[in-house]
Design an enzyme around this catalytic site. Structure first.
Site, short mmCIF file in Angstrom:
data_model
loop_
_atom_site.label_atom_id
_atom_site.label_comp_id
_atom_site.label_asym_id
_atom_site.label_seq_id
_atom_site.Cartn_x
_atom_site.Cartn_y
_atom_site.Cartn_z
N HIS A 105 -4.18 9.66 -7.45
CA HIS A 105 -5.07 8.86 -6.59
C HIS A 105 -6.52 8.95 -7.09
CE1 HIS A 105 -6.25 7.20 -2.51
NE2 HIS A 105 -7.40 7.71 -2.94
N HIS A 111 -7.24 3.43 0.51
CA HIS A 111 -6.61 2.21 -0.01
C HIS A 111 -7.02 1.00 0.81
CE1 HIS A 111 -4.10 3.92 -3.14
NE2 HIS A 111 -3.86 4.93 -2.33
N SER A 120 -7.28 5.58 5.37
CA SER A 120 -6.85 5.57 3.97
C SER A 120 -7.86 4.83 3.11
CB SER A 120 -5.50 4.89 3.83
OG SER A 120 -5.24 4.65 2.45
N ASP A 124 -3.67 4.17 -6.94
CA ASP A 124 -2.70 5.18 -7.36
C ASP A 124 -2.23 4.76 -8.74
OD1 ASP A 124 -2.95 6.48 -4.97
OD2 ASP A 124 -1.15 5.60 -4.08
N GLN A 181 -0.39 0.43 5.87
CA GLN A 181 -0.59 1.87 5.96
C GLN A 181 0.26 2.45 7.10
OE1 GLN A 181 -2.33 3.56 3.73
NE2 GLN A 181 -1.87 5.52 4.68
N GLU A 237 -3.16 15.17 -5.11
CA GLU A 237 -2.64 13.86 -5.52
C GLU A 237 -3.24 13.50 -6.88
OE1 GLU A 237 -3.05 10.68 -2.72
OE2 GLU A 237 -1.71 11.61 -1.27
N ALA A 276 -2.13 9.21 4.72
CA ALA A 276 -3.35 9.06 5.52
C ALA A 276 -3.04 8.29 6.80
CB ALA A 276 -4.41 8.34 4.72
ZN LIG Z 1 -3.44 6.84 -3.02
#
Ligand SMILES: [Zn+2]
Length: 241
Positions: A214, A161, A159, A168, A124, A211, A154
């Site tokens: 996402h 993720h 994040s 995504d 990240q 987004e 982020a």
């Molecule tokens: Zn994402």
């Protein structure tokens, strides 16, 4: 005598035109400055930044963990991962419904794939550094580049993720348009427990730009409510938890 009067008048006319032009230029410059100030203001002050920074509460329901720019993932957060066929990883608990969603989308003729799944803090950070670098190359100051990058990427440890609960999803654009995939997901993802986490109409709450790719797993029960009531995760938790 006549000639001099004529040239006096001419001088006055030139002066008038000059003053008029200056007024227009000053007005335009001021208007642009004010406009830029307002834009920067919006950029620096999303609503979400107005509350205190803290750590995400990971002691409750795992599917509802709220992570955003003032809810950091604790260092000791642990996740069991399942690797997808393309090497991307997700939290093992979301894998069955994710796979089912992809099977059903593909059965309807869509070509899609998981572009991003689980990320480590280091990964990240790397994405953030690259984005900041990109803005600096465009001529923004270090401070402004960071501010702009944080609008799209982020901050490390904020994040989703890094939870392994978000993916995504992109279209294989040789076979199918992104719009088709985004639209299908928008209409169907909730049936599999996934929600579009950063919708266009909630950016002032999420602090993240639109987004459409996402998707965050929250489980089918919650996803249905969020979809029906048009709530983002922050709003859902505020209303129901
Ligand atoms: Zn994402």
């Amino acid at each position: 005598m006549n000639k001099r009067r004529y040239s006096n008048r001419r001088r006055k006319n030139i002066l008038r035109v000059f003053i008029l032009l200056m007024t227009i230029i000053i007005t335009v410059v001021m208007w642009r400055t004010i406009k830029i100030d307002v834009q920067v203001g919006e950029l620096t002050l999303p609503k979400i930044l107005q509350s205190e920074k803290s750590f995400a509460d990971t002691s409750g329901e795992w599917n509802l963990i709220l992570v955003n720019r003032n809810h950091y993932i604790p260092n000791n957060y642990q996740v069991e991962l399942t690797e997808l066929s393309n090497g991307k990883k997700v939290d093992s608990r979301i894998y069955p419904e994710l796979q089912q969603m992809f099977n059903d989308a593909r059965a309807e003729g869509l070509a899609l794939f998981v572009r991003e799944g689980y990320r480590t803090t280091e990964e990240q950070q790397k994405i953030m550094d690259e984005k900041i670098n990109e803005y600096e190359k465009q001529g923004y100051s270090a401070k402004e580049a960071k501010k702009r990058a944080e609008k799209y990427v982020a901050i490390p440890d904020t994040s989703e993720h890094q939870l392994g609960l978000s993916v995504d999803i992109n279209a294989d654009t040789d076979k199918c348009s992104s719009e088709k995939v985004y639209q299908w997901l928008d209409e169907n993802a909730y049936k599999y427990g996934f929600v579009k986490r950063y919708p266009e109409d909630k950016t002032d709450i999420t602090g993240i730009s639109n987004e459409p790719w996402h998707y965050r797993y929250v489980g089918t029960t919650v996803a249905k409510i969020m979809k029906e009531e048009n709530l983002c995760l922050e709003e859902y938790l505020e209303k129901y938890k």
